[in-house]
Motif scaffolding. Sequence first.
Motif, PDB file in Angstrom:
ATOM      1  N   HIS A 269     -18.254  -6.510  38.172  1.00  0.00           N
ATOM      2  CA  HIS A 269     -17.755  -6.842  39.510  1.00  0.00           C
ATOM      3  C   HIS A 269     -18.628  -7.895  40.178  1.00  0.00           C
ATOM      4  O   HIS A 269     -18.127  -8.865  40.758  1.00  0.00           O
ATOM      5  N   THR A 270     -19.945  -7.732  40.101  1.00  0.00           N
ATOM      6  CA  THR A 270     -20.869  -8.683  40.727  1.00  0.00           C
ATOM      7  C   THR A 270     -20.761 -10.063  40.086  1.00  0.00           C
ATOM      8  O   THR A 270     -20.725 -11.090  40.781  1.00  0.00           O
ATOM      9  N   ALA A 272     -18.178 -11.263  38.399  1.00  0.00           N
ATOM     10  CA  ALA A 272     -16.855 -11.837  38.670  1.00  0.00           C
ATOM     11  C   ALA A 272     -16.776 -12.409  40.074  1.00  0.00           C
ATOM     12  O   ALA A 272     -16.248 -13.507  40.287  1.00  0.00           O
ATOM     13  N   VAL A 273     -17.322 -11.683  41.055  1.00  0.00           N
ATOM     14  CA  VAL A 273     -17.306 -12.169  42.436  1.00  0.00           C
ATOM     15  C   VAL A 273     -18.192 -13.406  42.583  1.00  0.00           C
ATOM     16  O   VAL A 273     -17.857 -14.351  43.311  1.00  0.00           O
ATOM     17  N   TYR A 275     -19.072 -15.712  40.233  1.00  0.00           N
ATOM     18  CA  TYR A 275     -18.684 -16.918  39.506  1.00  0.00           C
ATOM     19  C   TYR A 275     -17.196 -17.242  39.601  1.00  0.00           C
ATOM     20  O   TYR A 275     -16.794 -18.391  39.382  1.00  0.00           O
ATOM     21  N   PHE A 276     -16.388 -16.230  39.909  1.00  0.00           N
ATOM     22  CA  PHE A 276     -14.937 -16.461  39.999  1.00  0.00           C
ATOM     23  C   PHE A 276     -14.400 -15.756  41.244  1.00  0.00           C
ATOM     24  O   PHE A 276     -13.637 -14.789  41.139  1.00  0.00           O
ATOM     25  N   ALA A 277     -14.841 -16.227  42.392  1.00  0.00           N
ATOM     26  CA  ALA A 277     -14.533 -15.553  43.647  1.00  0.00           C
ATOM     27  C   ALA A 277     -13.032 -15.426  43.903  1.00  0.00           C
ATOM     28  O   ALA A 277     -12.585 -14.474  44.542  1.00  0.00           O
ATOM     29  N   GLU A 278     -12.245 -16.367  43.407  1.00  0.00           N
ATOM     30  CA  GLU A 278     -10.805 -16.346  43.665  1.00  0.00           C
ATOM     31  C   GLU A 278     -10.038 -15.486  42.667  1.00  0.00           C
ATOM     32  O   GLU A 278      -8.856 -15.199  42.873  1.00  0.00           O
ATOM     33  N   TRP A 280     -11.631 -12.629  40.874  1.00  0.00           N
ATOM     34  CA  TRP A 280     -12.473 -11.536  40.389  1.00  0.00           C
ATOM     35  C   TRP A 280     -11.674 -10.265  40.112  1.00  0.00           C
ATOM     36  O   TRP A 280     -11.991  -9.522  39.181  1.00  0.00           O
ATOM     37  N   ASN A 281     -10.619 -10.016  40.901  1.00  0.00           N
ATOM     38  CA  ASN A 281      -9.794  -8.830  40.673  1.00  0.00           C
ATOM     39  C   ASN A 281      -9.147  -8.863  39.290  1.00  0.00           C
ATOM     40  O   ASN A 281      -9.112  -7.851  38.577  1.00  0.00           O
ATOM     41  N   ILE A 283     -10.181 -10.548  36.660  1.00  0.00           N
ATOM     42  CA  ILE A 283     -11.198 -10.453  35.616  1.00  0.00           C
ATOM     43  C   ILE A 283     -11.631  -9.006  35.414  1.00  0.00           C
ATOM     44  O   ILE A 283     -11.728  -8.514  34.273  1.00  0.00           O
ATOM     45  N   VAL A 284     -11.875  -8.298  36.514  1.00  0.00           N
ATOM     46  CA  VAL A 284     -12.263  -6.887  36.417  1.00  0.00           C
ATOM     47  C   VAL A 284     -11.146  -6.078  35.773  1.00  0.00           C
ATOM     48  O   VAL A 284     -11.381  -5.232  34.902  1.00  0.00           O
TER      49      VAL A 284
END
Length: 318
Positions: A269-270, A272-273, A275-278, A280-281, A283-284
């Motif tokens: 989660h950390t 993803a948020v 490096y891929f803020a847009e 991250w959901n 990716i997780v």
Amino acid sequence: MTRFHIILATGLVAMVLAPLVFPSIQFVLTIAMAKGFAALGVALLLRAGLISLGHAMFFAAGAYGAAFLATRLGVTDILLILLLSTVLATAVGLIVGMFLVRYRAIFFAMLNLAVSMVAYSLVSKLYGITGGTDGIGVPVPTVFGAVLDKAAFDNLLYYLALGLVVVVGVFVHRYLHSPLGHALSAVHTNEVRLEYLGVSAWSALLVGYGISAALAGLGGAIAATSIGHVLPEYAFWTESGHFVLTAVLGGIAGIAGPLLGSIFLEVVHTAAVGYFAEAWNMIVGITLLVVIFFLPRGLFGLVEKLSGIKDHQGEPKL
């Protein structure tokens, strides 16, 4: 020493060295361990075939207990805060459990959810006591009377939490191998036979429920002192769902499973948020799907494969 114990020892050494190599990950791992305690509590009940959708209530009890002790009662020592907060969560768990452990299946899950949402509503609305939606700030605790700055305290709290992981792991392992622990598992496999043997399923479940609440409360107290602030969201149903997901993702076959699941989720989660803020959901979600499809026994199943452990049904491993 078996291959399994070597893997566990390697994991502990990695946890000891991680903040020294990557200082920025220390906070993430501290919160992961805190939530891992709560997930371990949920995993205990899963062994009895019961799903708790309300364990965030006990996580919040530990967190608010730490906040009240530090701000209202003048208790500043970190060890006393963790101990008393855990006792408070245990007491709440035993009181609630006296009524809820009579139920099974979906009724148990829904009643836990209902009670936890009542607790969430109370901590949200009782502004004069809990601070309402603003929450309560938690000052930096002392350590045996010594006042530390925030950075030094966070470093000490990390290694204290890691030490508690070992102590709690040994305690839970012994509990699950005790008659009470076997009775807890027997509730799931054959509750009628357990009663015929003269063992009260209600008593076995109440003890397990109390220990489960204590673990969640300990995690809540660690999270509160690490973050420095407590909010009503600690008791919200999504947090309870997170604990269930963590327990299942890590795997309940081994005591280390929920902790593995918690660390995995927090790190993913950390990252993803960060490096891929847009996205991250997404990716997780994809990461979780990969684990679910390819590791049906959770992350602990991977540890079992690497260590060559054969599955022994109902035998809890570290």
